[in-house]
Design a protein around this motif. Structure first.
Motif, PDB file in Angstrom:
ATOM      1  N   ASP A 154       0.591  -1.332   0.351  1.00  0.00           N
ATOM      2  CA  ASP A 154      -0.178   0.264  -0.066  1.00  0.00           C
ATOM      3  C   ASP A 154       0.500   0.808  -0.262  1.00  0.00           C
ATOM      4  O   ASP A 154       1.903   1.358   0.330  1.00  0.00           O
ATOM      5  CB  ASP A 154      -0.510  -0.179   0.905  1.00  0.00           C
ATOM      6  CG  ASP A 154      -0.549   0.009   2.314  1.00  0.00           C
ATOM      7  OD1 ASP A 154       0.888   0.739   2.706  1.00  0.00           O
ATOM      8  OD2 ASP A 154      -0.716  -0.050   3.308  1.00  0.00           O
ATOM      9  N   GLU A 155       0.564   2.258   0.468  1.00  0.00           N
ATOM     10  CA  GLU A 155       0.322   3.518  -0.364  1.00  0.00           C
ATOM     11  C   GLU A 155       1.963   3.435   1.541  1.00  0.00           C
ATOM     12  O   GLU A 155       2.913   4.679   1.412  1.00  0.00           O
ATOM     13  CB  GLU A 155       0.107   4.871   0.028  1.00  0.00           C
ATOM     14  CG  GLU A 155      -1.061   4.876  -0.895  1.00  0.00           C
ATOM     15  CD  GLU A 155      -0.414   6.336  -2.224  1.00  0.00           C
ATOM     16  OE1 GLU A 155       1.005   5.975  -2.187  1.00  0.00           O
ATOM     17  OE2 GLU A 155      -0.968   5.465  -3.383  1.00  0.00           O
ATOM     18  N   ASP A 156       1.746   3.236   2.071  1.00  0.00           N
ATOM     19  CA  ASP A 156       3.234   3.146   3.175  1.00  0.00           C
ATOM     20  C   ASP A 156       3.910   2.229   3.522  1.00  0.00           C
ATOM     21  O   ASP A 156       4.275   1.998   4.073  1.00  0.00           O
ATOM     22  CB  ASP A 156       2.422   3.069   4.479  1.00  0.00           C
ATOM     23  CG  ASP A 156       0.826   4.314   4.758  1.00  0.00           C
ATOM     24  OD1 ASP A 156       1.363   5.508   4.178  1.00  0.00           O
ATOM     25  OD2 ASP A 156      -0.283   4.414   5.376  1.00  0.00           O
ATOM     26  N   GLY A 157       3.616   0.841   2.104  1.00  0.00           N
ATOM     27  CA  GLY A 157       4.856   0.325   1.976  1.00  0.00           C
ATOM     28  C   GLY A 157       4.556  -0.951   3.141  1.00  0.00           C
ATOM     29  O   GLY A 157       4.964  -2.003   2.429  1.00  0.00           O
ATOM     30  N   ALA A 158       3.102  -1.258   3.256  1.00  0.00           N
ATOM     31  CA  ALA A 158       2.720  -2.584   4.274  1.00  0.00           C
ATOM     32  C   ALA A 158       1.935  -3.235   3.177  1.00  0.00           C
ATOM     33  O   ALA A 158       1.448  -2.939   2.439  1.00  0.00           O
ATOM     34  CB  ALA A 158       1.499  -2.156   5.444  1.00  0.00           C
ATOM     35  N   TRP A 215      -0.143  -6.811   3.126  1.00  0.00           N
ATOM     36  CA  TRP A 215      -1.204  -7.289   3.466  1.00  0.00           C
ATOM     37  C   TRP A 215      -1.629  -9.246   3.758  1.00  0.00           C
ATOM     38  O   TRP A 215      -2.611  -9.570   3.521  1.00  0.00           O
ATOM     39  CB  TRP A 215      -2.368  -6.341   3.061  1.00  0.00           C
ATOM     40  CG  TRP A 215      -2.905  -4.961   3.572  1.00  0.00           C
ATOM     41  CD1 TRP A 215      -2.147  -4.432   3.307  1.00  0.00           C
ATOM     42  CD2 TRP A 215      -3.259  -4.148   4.763  1.00  0.00           C
ATOM     43  NE1 TRP A 215      -1.919  -2.697   3.937  1.00  0.00           N
ATOM     44  CE2 TRP A 215      -2.547  -2.780   4.747  1.00  0.00           C
ATOM     45  CE3 TRP A 215      -3.875  -5.222   5.964  1.00  0.00           C
ATOM     46  CZ2 TRP A 215      -3.355  -2.088   5.915  1.00  0.00           C
ATOM     47  CZ3 TRP A 215      -4.458  -4.383   6.549  1.00  0.00           C
ATOM     48  CH2 TRP A 215      -4.597  -3.137   6.906  1.00  0.00           C
TER      49      TRP A 215
END
Length: 392
Positions: free
Chosen positions: A225-229, A231
């Motif tokens: 995701d945008e934060d580099g996470a 899932w």
């Protein structure tokens, strides 16, 4: 600044011999490909991935029905560079695999494009609506079932007819799932096994899957995701939901290497697996998209407006008379994919981007333009980018 200058210089060098023709010719194929051009594109794709927040990119250029250049860029996972074995979630390009499986079964006389699917499959949500008897495989493949894209978009999360079957175009993943369920019930086989038997095995495509298989997890490019996470390979953070082992979709979630998808598309170009009559039906516009057309004729160069455009059978068709461009795209929260080919020259392009969708849209039009400067899809993706940027 120096990197920006180099990219601009390379773009100019790659396109200045081709853009002159844009005023005179309709799109009919990709520019000639040379080792110098391949080296320049490798440099530019590497720079785009490094500087634009793209996790992973895969690209294949096809000339005359043969692979002319291919590359993978970025990371498959932290510390693992992308390679030719990296699998991408192809999103809605899954629909082309479903379509081509159905068409091969039609050619064998096992299915019929124009029969009612009702004797074999009726979705429980539609059981009380007599219009379900009018649904045919052709409607599903041309997106004229009358369904929403997904049933969860309805207030009650159930499948409904928004329009009478066959009345008008309406893009629908539910339609693709419906035709797959029909094939399963009529033939007494799981749809995944039909895909393998009629597509993947004959084409020697190994490892690709339309279902969740844990064995594939290590090879799938990680969606961040945008934060580099991360899932999970089949997870949707907005819904806090993940597909489970064995779940399959005829409309999305195909995982495949970019080279294997190109192998599949070359087979489609060459009209393998079914008759010329079915191929002509596939290449014929079946449904007018109305205001959703991709080539807006008032803003493209002279000669680039197709005679007709819309959906054929499972592919979007831009008909220029002496040639057609068949295309499809895919988009989800962390991927953007596009694939298309010209029927006359058997030239084609496949680009898979693994990145938050907003970031991928920032670069997709430029990447297409680098390879195919007069592609009618360049303006389409620039328009999508403008719309996306306006919502940020």
């Amino acid at each position: 600044m120096r990197r920006t200058f180099l990219v601009i210089a390379c773009i100019t060098a790659l396109t200045n011999t081709t853009l002159v023709k844009a005023k005179e010719l309709h799109p009919s194929g990709l520019p000639d490909f040379t080792p110098d051009r391949a080296a320049a594109l490798t440099k530019m794709f590497t720079d785009f991935v490094a500087t634009k927040g793209i996790n992973t990119a895969g690209v294949v250029v096809i000339k005359g029905g043969k692979v002319a250049w291919t590359g993978t860029f970025g990371s498959q996972a932290p510390g693992v560079p992308a390679s030719e074995n990296t699998q991408f979630n192809a999103a809605s390009l899954t629909k082309t695999v479903t379509t081509e499986t159905i068409l091969r079964l039609v050619d064998q006389g096992k299915l019929d494009l124009d029969e009612s699917m009702a004797p074999y499959w009726v979705d429980p949500d539609l059981a009380d609506d007599p219009r379900h008897k009018d649904l045919t495989p052709r409607m599903a493949l041309s997106h004229t079932t009358g369904f929403l894209n997904w049933r969860f978009l309805a207030k009650d999360y159930k499948l409904h007819f928004q329009n009478d079957p066959g009345a008008k175009y309406g893009y629908s993943g539910e339609g693709m799932k419906y035709v797959a369920a029909y094939a399963e019930r009529k033939l007494g086989r799981g749809f995944e096994s039909l895909v393998k038997e009629h597509l993947f095995t004959p084409l020697k495509i190994n490892g690709a899957s339309i279902s969740v298989r844990e064995a594939n997890f290590p090879n799938i490019a990680r969606r961040l995701d945008e934060d580099g996470a991360f899932w999970g390979p089949y997870c949707f953070p907005q819904k806090r939901w993940c597909s489970q082992e064995g779940d399959y979709s005829a409309a999305g979630n195909l995982v495949i290497t970019v080279n294997d998808f190109a192998k599949f598309m070359i087979s489609v170009m060459k009209e393998e697996g079914y008759s010329a009559k079915i191929a002509a039906d596939r290449n014929h516009v079946q449904a007018d998209k109305g205001d959703e057309t991709k080539v807006i004729c008032g803003i493209v160069p002279d000669g680039h407006c197709p005679k007709t455009q819309g959906y054929g059978l499972g592919w979007e068709v831009f008909d220029y008379g002496d040639t057609q461009l068949l295309s499809h795209g895919g988009s989800d929260w962390a991927e953007l994919t596009t694939a298309y080919f010209y029927t006359g020259t058997q030239d084609g392009l496949v680009i898979f981007l693994n990145a938050p969708n907003y970031r991928a849209l920032q670069v997709m039009p430029e990447l297409i333009e680098l390879i195919d400067p007069i592609s009618p899809l360049v303006a389409h993706y620039k328009n999508l980018r403008l719309r996306s940027n306006s919502r940020q």
